[in-house]
Design a protein around this motif. Structure first.
Motif, PDB file in Angstrom:
ATOM      1  N   LYS B 174       0.819  -1.213   0.000  1.00  0.00           N
ATOM      2  CA  LYS B 174       0.000   0.000   0.000  1.00  0.00           C
ATOM      3  C   LYS B 174       0.845   1.252   0.000  1.00  0.00           C
ATOM      4  O   LYS B 174       0.429   2.285  -0.512  1.00  0.00           O
ATOM      5  N   LYS B 177       2.948   1.176  -3.504  1.00  0.00           N
ATOM      6  CA  LYS B 177       2.063   0.832  -4.625  1.00  0.00           C
ATOM      7  C   LYS B 177       2.702  -0.180  -5.564  1.00  0.00           C
ATOM      8  O   LYS B 177       2.336  -0.268  -6.733  1.00  0.00           O
ATOM      9  N   THR B 242      -5.138   1.833  -4.671  1.00  0.00           N
ATOM     10  CA  THR B 242      -4.255   2.785  -5.325  1.00  0.00           C
ATOM     11  C   THR B 242      -4.988   4.066  -5.703  1.00  0.00           C
ATOM     12  O   THR B 242      -4.450   4.916  -6.386  1.00  0.00           O
TER      13      THR B 242
END
Lengths: 260, 243
Positions: B174, B177, B242
């Motif tokens: 996270k 990405k 995202t």
């Protein structure tokens, strides 16, 4: 048991007619070529042969089916042996018994690539021999005495073994070992390929708790598998022989226990 | 799905009202009747969004039925039991007992989490299983791995090489990405590989996931499972994280 055998011998064989004339340069070209080719193939390797379980593949029915053994021994165990031999063909490890190979490749907790295959070959050999047709029931003599001494009673031992098997998370093995430090029998669980040999204990009985060992016969009913093992498969003959051997290394030192 | 929210990190807070452990620790002043008074939502087995036989021939109906009704159910049951033991230990202040039950929580809770994700990762061919990912996720895969085939090959190689039991994951970090292929042992959830890791796809390589059908040939199972992989779900998660 699998043993190390040199696959070919480094040869200094001399043809008897040449015995008196050892100078290489006096040999004919053809003979030189033969000797040279013979020497080229003489590379010393370690090799571990896959041994059969000490009973026919259907002998453990209905508690362990022939199909399970065909796959478990014929494919999985054989696969480990083949992989091990492939690795050893390019490895300087030679001249070890299987037990020594396992300890060496375990490398004190930082295992070499050969460890997994070597340990699994040994683990499965040990497992087949931990079972027998018409097995189960009770041990006798010195083994029974030692179990009663270390667990209180045979049924305590049996319960603890079953409980330990049910508590294993993931793939692994459950072992009855002779703990060399504490000089008593105890039950241990190991994950994946880990084998109590590497920390110096002496295994007496093992049970394979990888799913491939029971899934075809019992699906998810692990409890039935473990109980059937205890009641019908476990080989107290093997356990007795292993205890006798173990006592050559560990002084159980209790004069009241008769030798198994 | 309700169960997924129950076990994402977001849910395990007092605010959501679903977090049993955080709430328990905070409300301990209420005394020993806590277990009943709290009304904790027990974990439950999620329904499969398709029939047991719908994933054939990639995964047999027999395996799906056992996998869902027996294995996943066992994880759910044992997870609930472990949580009850934990609550009892916490309210008694029995620290050794609290620590002792952690293994069971990690294993069974992890099993519940992982399998809940897994059922969503699969889809019958008729409903779009196996259709390759498009748009954002598709481009990210091409960037990170070169091509979808390369990713599949990598996941298959790592899945086949995994010793013992575990999972192979397509993970999204996270924070950065970035996509990556990870493996976890036994029932460890992906977060054990990194707190920022989000699972897009997970493939169960425990033997119970394939043994009845593929026997010990795990590579064949891995090759065939891609026919029923639900890339749409993976894309949705990817786009959400995202955004």
């Amino acid at each position: 048991m699998a043993m190390a055998l040199p696959l070919a011998y480094a040869s200094s064989v001399v043809h008897p007619f040449e015995a008196g004339r050892l100078s290489f340069s006096t040999k004919s070209t053809k003979h030189k070529k033969q000797i040279y080719q013979f020497r080229k193939v003489t590379k010393v390797l370690a090799y571990y042969g896959l041994t059969n379980p000490p009973y026919k593949l259907d002998a453990l029915e209905p508690y362990m089916s022939r199909r399970t053994l065909e796959l478990h021994w014929g494919n999985i165990h054989r696969g480990y042996a083949d992989s091990l031999n492939k690795q050893l063909a390019n490895s300087p490890l030679y001249g070890c018994t299987m037990e020594e190979l396992i300890k060496t490749t375990f490398n004190n907790g930082n295992p070499l690539p050969e460890y997994n295959n070597a340990a699994e070959v040994w683990n499965h050999d040990f497992f087949w021999e931990s079972m027998q047709p018409n097995g189960g029931r009770l041990p006798w003599g010195g083994v029974l005495d030692q179990i009663e001494k270390d667990f209180g009673s045979f049924s305590n031992f049996r319960d603890e073994f079953v409980r330990s098997a049910m508590m294993l998370f993931g793939s692994g093995w459950v072992w009855l070992v002779l703990n060399t430090n504490e000089r008593r029998l105890s039950i241990v669980r190991t994950s994946n390929a880990l084998c109590p040999l590497v920390w110096g204990d002496i295994p007496i009985i093992s049970l394979d708790m990888w799913e491939h060992a029971y899934y075809l016969d019992y699906k998810d009913d692990v409890s039935k598998y473990v109980n059937n093992f205890m009641d019908h498969l476990i080989s107290w003959h093997s356990a007795t022989a292993r205890m006798v051997r173990a006592e050559a290394f560990v002084n159980l030192g209790e004069p009241k226990i008769p030798v198994a | 799905m309700a169960l997924r929210t129950l076990f994402t990190k977001k849910a395990l807070t007092r605010a959501s009202g679903l977090g049993p452990l955080a709430a328990a620790a905070g409300d301990r002043g209420l005394g020993s009747g806590l277990g009943q008074a709290r009304g904790r939502t027990a974990a439950t087995l999620p329904d499969l969004p398709y029939d047991y036989g719908a994933l054939e021939p990639a995964i047999s109906g027999e395996i799906m039925r056992l996998h869902h009704q027996k294995h996943h159910q066992a994880y759910v049951t044992n997870y609930n039991n472990a949580l009850e033991q934990l609550e009892a230990a916490v309210s008694k202040g029995d620290a050794p007992a609290v620590v002792r039950v952690q293994g069971a929580i990690k294993f069974n809770g992890g099993g519940h989490i992982n399998h809940s994700i897994f059922w969503n990762n699969l889809k019958p061919v008729k409903e779009g299983g196996g259709e390759p990912p498009h748009s954002a996720l598709g481009w990210a895969i091409d960037t990170e791995f070169g091509s979808l085939e390369a990713l599949v090959q990598k996941m298959n190689a790592e899945g086949a090489a995994l010793q013992g039991s575990g999972w192979v994951w397509l993970a999204l970090d996270k924070g950065s990405k970035k996509l990556s292929v990870e493996t976890t042992a036994n029932q460890d959830p992906l977060v054990t590989k990194g707190l920022h890791m989000v699972p897009l796809l997970g493939i169960d390589v425990w033997e119970h996931a394939y043994y009845l059908q593929y026997k010990n040939v795990r590579p064949d199972y891995l090759k065939n499972i891609w026919d029923v992989i639900n890339w749409k779900y993976a894309s949705e998660v990817y786009e959400k994280e995202t955004a």
